[in-house]
Design an enzyme around this catalytic site. Structure first.
Site, PDB file in Angstrom:
ATOM      1  N   THR A   1      -7.289 -11.550  35.824  1.00 23.01           N
ATOM      2  CA  THR A   1      -8.341 -11.369  35.763  1.00 23.01           C
ATOM      3  C   THR A   1      -9.164 -12.141  36.667  1.00 23.01           C
ATOM      4  O   THR A   1      -9.939 -11.734  38.058  1.00 23.01           O
ATOM      5  CB  THR A   1      -8.894 -10.731  34.971  1.00 23.01           C
TER       6      THR A   1
ATOM      7  N   ASN B   1       0.521  -1.343  37.828  1.00 22.97           N
ATOM      8  CA  ASN B   1       0.841  -1.583  36.502  1.00 22.97           C
ATOM      9  C   ASN B   1       1.254  -0.454  35.809  1.00 22.97           C
ATOM     10  O   ASN B   1       1.837  -0.547  34.916  1.00 22.97           O
ATOM     11  CB  ASN B   1      -0.595  -2.166  35.756  1.00 22.97           C
TER      12      ASN B   1
ATOM     13  N   GLN C   1       2.090  -8.174  38.198  1.00 21.94           N
ATOM     14  CA  GLN C   1       3.176  -7.303  37.967  1.00 21.94           C
ATOM     15  C   GLN C   1       4.474  -7.570  38.733  1.00 21.94           C
ATOM     16  O   GLN C   1       5.268  -7.574  38.085  1.00 21.94           O
ATOM     17  CB  GLN C   1       2.731  -5.465  37.938  1.00 21.94           C
TER      18      GLN C   1
ATOM     19  N   SER D   1      -0.351 -13.925  36.427  1.00 22.94           N
ATOM     20  CA  SER D   1      -0.612 -14.118  35.531  1.00 22.94           C
ATOM     21  C   SER D   1       0.222 -13.801  34.384  1.00 22.94           C
ATOM     22  O   SER D   1       1.607 -13.300  34.430  1.00 22.94           O
ATOM     23  CB  SER D   1      -1.448 -13.425  34.301  1.00 22.94           C
TER      24      SER D   1
ATOM     25  N   HIS E   1       1.138 -14.080  30.301  1.00 26.78           N
ATOM     26  CA  HIS E   1       1.655 -13.115  30.149  1.00 26.78           C
ATOM     27  C   HIS E   1       2.590 -11.878  30.442  1.00 26.78           C
ATOM     28  O   HIS E   1       2.973 -11.411  29.342  1.00 26.78           O
ATOM     29  CB  HIS E   1       0.194 -13.082  28.947  1.00 26.78           C
TER      30      HIS E   1
ATOM     31  N   CYS F   1      -5.521  -1.344  28.856  1.00 27.52           N
ATOM     32  CA  CYS F   1      -7.241  -1.809  29.312  1.00 27.52           C
ATOM     33  C   CYS F   1      -8.117  -0.903  28.868  1.00 27.52           C
ATOM     34  O   CYS F   1      -9.137  -1.488  28.592  1.00 27.52           O
ATOM     35  CB  CYS F   1      -7.654  -2.441  30.582  1.00 27.52           C
TER      36      CYS F   1
HETATM   37  C1  LIG Z   1      -2.170  -7.447  33.267  1.00 29.25           C
HETATM   38  C2  LIG Z   1      -3.511  -7.454  34.828  1.00 29.25           C
HETATM   39  C3  LIG Z   1      -3.589  -8.604  35.034  1.00 29.25           C
HETATM   40  C4  LIG Z   1      -4.939  -8.560  34.377  1.00 29.25           C
HETATM   41  O1  LIG Z   1      -4.023 -10.065  34.236  1.00 29.25           O
HETATM   42  P1  LIG Z   1      -4.469 -10.540  33.026  1.00 29.25           P
HETATM   43  O2  LIG Z   1      -4.313 -12.069  32.974  1.00 29.25           O
HETATM   44  O3  LIG Z   1      -4.479 -10.270  31.803  1.00 29.25           O
HETATM   45  O4  LIG Z   1      -6.245 -11.171  33.006  1.00 29.25           O
HETATM   46  C5  LIG Z   1      -3.899  -8.307  36.935  1.00 29.25           C
HETATM   47  N1  LIG Z   1      -2.892  -6.818  37.718  1.00 29.25           N
HETATM   48  C6  LIG Z   1      -2.573  -6.760  37.274  1.00 29.25           C
HETATM   49  C7  LIG Z   1      -1.868  -5.800  37.810  1.00 29.25           C
HETATM   50  C8  LIG Z   1      -1.931  -6.700  35.762  1.00 29.25           C
HETATM   51  O5  LIG Z   1      -1.466  -6.069  35.059  1.00 29.25           O
END
Ligand SMILES: *Cc1c(COP(=O)(O)O)cnc(C)c1O
Length: 391
Positions: free
Chosen positions: A73, A151, A179, A199, A201, A324
């Site tokens: 984000t 996602n 993703q 990201s 995680h 979310c």
């Molecule tokens: C999870 C996700 C995000 C945000 O990532 P965070 O590290 O959780 O802020 C942004 N874009 C997509 C497509 C995601 O799946």
């Protein structure tokens, strides 16, 4: 409590054992500040540089193009802010109707501040028409910001065609690759994008660490000013998590081809079984091109939020719409943008598989899901709206 059956890897992933092991020293004796000159600090700085190489290798970037930060984000917010700050006279942003909330919320906010936002539509299959993008670009356009892999549906946008257009029109392109990273091969250099969000995680590392890719030739201005990350992102780095992100990127790269094939096999068996075993089931999003791990289905006549609660009692985790927005009863904006009715969208479930998903787990899911869908349908009065249970 039933054994966990985790089919929600697009929401987040468990930390891989190798990743946890790699990060532990940085939570114990190796606590130095990477900006310090003594060896404790220099070791930390070296660990960050190694992680930067590992992340860069996964996405086809040069090491100095990876800027560590706190999450995907933040990366998206930074890229959009940078594009607007660099060219203050350009007040137009192009995005799509199926973006992640990180992009949606910021663009909605910018719209209230006098910026013009073009929301490119998608078709029933979730695909974007590149000619619509080409037509939307004007001399006022500061940035095109798009997902690569959705996602919710896993649908992949035609990035080669998109980046060819933005290059020809000389408009910067920001890619939300959160993703896609680790699930499909990525070469950001070849793609010719200026900025990309990543990201940790979503690829078996902890939450709270991410990166923004900034192409060497792209103009940039930071959101958080400070001396770290070559001045591109202030704040003392989260070393343990950055090391974890690096290790996770290395593992993802090793797993990419063989792993993706195996996961696609599990996903296809799951999807085809449900489509043939259960009546009134439909897939959302095109079959190809799509992430190998994602399956989004509408089970007509059920309330997805209620299904989640009944699944949870059996240990099964999946999601209704995006992670979310769970907890809210608004239907998924991604599905409604694809022309799915609000009622059908509220009857839709996303299953996303991962590296640890097994054949036995698919078998268990294929026993639980049809049983609970049948149960929910018996609770629904014929022709009436789905029952919401107070569970
Ligand atoms: C999870 C996700 C995000 C945000 O990532 P965070 O590290 O959780 O802020 C942004 N874009 C997509 C497509 C995601 O799946």
């Amino acid at each position: 409590m039933s054994e966990l059956l985790y089919l929600d890897h697009n929401a987040t992933t468990p930390i891989a054992p190798e990743v946890r092991e790699a990060m532990m020293p940085w939570l114990e004796n190796d606590f130095g500040n990477p900006s310090s000159v003594y060896s404790l600090g220099r070791r930390a700085a070296a660990a960050i540089e190694k992680a930067r190489e590992q992340v860069a290798l996964l996405v086809g970037a040069k090491t100095d193009e990876i800027v560590f930060n706190s999450c995907g984000t933040e990366a998206t917010n930074t890229a959009i802010h940078a594009a607007l700050a660099i060219d203050p006279d350009k007040r137009h942003i192009i995005t799509s109707t199926v973006e992640h909330s990180a992009t949606v919320k910021l663009c909605e906010h910018l719209a209230t501040r006098g910026y013009e936002i073009t929301w490119l539509p998608v078709n029933k299959e979730g695909l974007l028409d590149p000619t619509a993008l080409e037509e939307a670009i004007t001399s006022e356009t500061a940035l095109v910001t798009l997902l690569w892999a959705n996602n919710e549906t896993g649908v992949l946008f035609p990035l080669e065609e998109i980046s060819a257009i933005t290059a020809r029109k000389k408009v910067p392109l920001h890619l939300d690759a959160v993703q896609a990273a680790g699930k499909v091969p990525i070469n950001l250099e070849e793609l010719g994008v200026q900025y990309a969000s990543l990201s940790a995680h979503k690829l078996y590392a902890p939450k709270g660490v991410g990166a923004l890719y900034v192409n060497r030739r792209a103009r940039f201005t930071p959101l958080l000013r400070g001396s770290q990350e070559s001045g591109k992102r202030g704040g003392t780095q989260n070393i343990a998590s950055i090391v974890a992100f690096g290790k996770a990127s290395e593992l993802a790269r090793n797993h990419l081809l063989s792993g993706a094939e195996r996961i696609a096999g599990l996903r296809d068996r799951f999807e085809l079984s449900l489509l043939s075993m259960v009546g009134g089931v439909r897939r959302n999003g095109t079959d190809e091109p799509r992430l190998p791990n994602t399956c989004n289905l509408t089970f007509s006549g059920i309330e997805a939020e209620t299904a989640l609660l009944l699944f949870d009692k059996e240990g099964l985790c999946c999601s209704a719409g995006s992670a979310c927005s769970s907890g809210s009863i608004n239907p998924s904006h991604v599905l409604t943008a694809m022309g799915v009715t609000r009622e059908e969208a509220r009857s839709s479930l996303r299953f996303s598989f991962g590296r640890t998903t097994t054949d036995a787990e698919i078998d268990r899911a294929l026993e639980i899901i049809p049983r609970i869908v049948a149960k929910l349908r018996t609770l629904q009065p014929a022709g009436g709206s789905p029952v919401r249970m107070n569970t």
